[in-house]
Write a protein that holds these residues in place. Sequence first.
Motif, mmCIF file in Angstrom:
data_model
loop_
_atom_site.group_PDB
_atom_site.id
_atom_site.type_symbol
_atom_site.label_atom_id
_atom_site.label_comp_id
_atom_site.label_asym_id
_atom_site.label_seq_id
_atom_site.Cartn_x
_atom_site.Cartn_y
_atom_site.Cartn_z
ATOM 1 N N ALA A 61 77.993 54.415 36.348
ATOM 2 C CA ALA A 61 77.136 53.172 36.980
ATOM 3 C C ALA A 61 77.305 53.190 38.176
ATOM 4 N N VAL A 62 78.344 53.465 38.869
ATOM 5 C CA VAL A 62 78.643 53.538 40.379
ATOM 6 C C VAL A 62 78.345 54.797 40.965
ATOM 7 N N ARG A 63 77.887 55.750 40.600
ATOM 8 C CA ARG A 63 77.686 57.276 41.198
ATOM 9 C C ARG A 63 76.784 57.084 42.501
ATOM 10 N N ASN A 64 76.095 56.009 42.924
ATOM 11 C CA ASN A 64 75.060 56.226 44.128
ATOM 12 C C ASN A 64 75.937 54.966 44.984
ATOM 13 N N LEU A 65 76.696 54.270 44.445
ATOM 14 C CA LEU A 65 77.265 53.029 45.324
ATOM 15 C C LEU A 65 78.532 53.651 46.176
ATOM 16 N N THR A 66 77.733 54.390 47.111
ATOM 17 C CA THR A 66 78.600 54.911 48.301
ATOM 18 C C THR A 66 78.471 54.125 49.657
ATOM 19 N N TRP A 67 79.796 54.144 50.355
ATOM 20 C CA TRP A 67 79.614 53.693 51.944
ATOM 21 C C TRP A 67 78.504 54.132 52.779
ATOM 22 N N ASP A 68 78.294 55.642 52.662
ATOM 23 C CA ASP A 68 77.311 56.262 53.588
ATOM 24 C C ASP A 68 75.924 55.497 53.006
ATOM 25 N N SER A 69 75.786 55.263 51.768
ATOM 26 C CA SER A 69 74.109 54.581 51.440
ATOM 27 C C SER A 69 74.204 53.115 51.993
ATOM 28 N N VAL A 70 75.211 52.497 51.962
ATOM 29 C CA VAL A 70 75.368 51.228 52.625
ATOM 30 C C VAL A 70 74.999 51.090 54.132
ATOM 31 N N ALA A 71 75.679 52.111 54.647
ATOM 32 C CA ALA A 71 75.170 52.290 56.050
ATOM 33 C C ALA A 71 73.672 52.790 56.410
#
Length: 379
Positions: A335-345
């Motif tokens: 469920a969180v596999r794409n929830l990265t800080w790189d993605s947030v930035a």
Amino acid sequence: MKVALAIHRVRPTGGQDRYALELARRLAQPVALDLVTIEAEGDLPPAVGVRRVRAPLRPMLLTAPLFRLRAGRLARGGGYDLVHAVGGALPGASVITAQFCAAEWRRLNPDAGWYQRLVSAQAVRDERAAYRHPALAAVIAVSRHTAEEVKRWYGPLAVPVYVIPNAVDLDAFKPPPARPRAGSRARLLFVGAFERKGLDVAIRALARLGSDAELLAVGSGDAARYGRLAASLGVADRVRLEPPRADIPAAFAAADVFLFPTRYEPFGMVIAEALASGVPVVTSSRAGAADLIRDGSSGFVVGDPEDAAAFAAAVDRILGEPAGWPAMSAAARDAVRNLTWDSVAAQTLEVYRGVTGGPVPRVPRTSSPGLAPGAVARA
């Protein structure tokens, strides 16, 4: 592009404080970034400038106005192309990340003491000034819930509102190679501020479960009060209360269920951390990160945060089917596999591009490989 990120405090713990730290680590290379803050802790790249604001961190009734005044001077005199603030810390910012909605929390907490009522009233005034300021060009909300709350309390907004959830360190929070059960009891975990996150409900839920379940609560609050509650319900021997600890990933890795009946949670990083650790989550619908949970697959979402019986029933469904637990654990991690800080930035830089109208560099990859950032979602 020269950017100022304004927030009272930057550090590796907490929610919005950690958000600012993780964002600064990744924006240091693609933009010229200054942190405008009272205090900065944690491992920051040398390229990040820290412009310290002379203000105390407590009491908040003094912190907020002094920060607003002195950080405002720094921001106006810094030659910035864009000023990004967290919440109502700096009215006049062109981008705001909504990590909280003070007006919604005030609605949900009518019995707060006089001091908390004063703090809430001040926070609502600051948020209203920030969201209605003519300089505002975009809002980032950490969940769909928070986006709706900001628009409901401070709208109508004349600027776009984007949903960019907080993230999780998938390398620090991950399932262990094996998860042996210590003794005969199932391990329930609670992490967070005891009162607002609903520890009393968690203890009442535990009392409805069989004696083969125990609860570890890690966080801040009146431990004696909750110890007395556990004793009055006959579960004192099954409740362990601990202050915040540095090895929290180990606590998640050892848990069987994350029980989190929060009364108000704009996002809930601890929910994402539990899921990343492969731990099924039982939480309330007032958590923004509840959107990550598929009922019966990676956990359960309970509508009423005060309904101890419903929380107990959800936990019992998970513990009552041990053969299905590995599949739930895998679904939680997925469920969180794409929830990265790189993605947030990367998504935050897209918002910057929309505000300034100019191109922005890509974010260098710093976290888990193979997880491409998703498109910015408009609320």
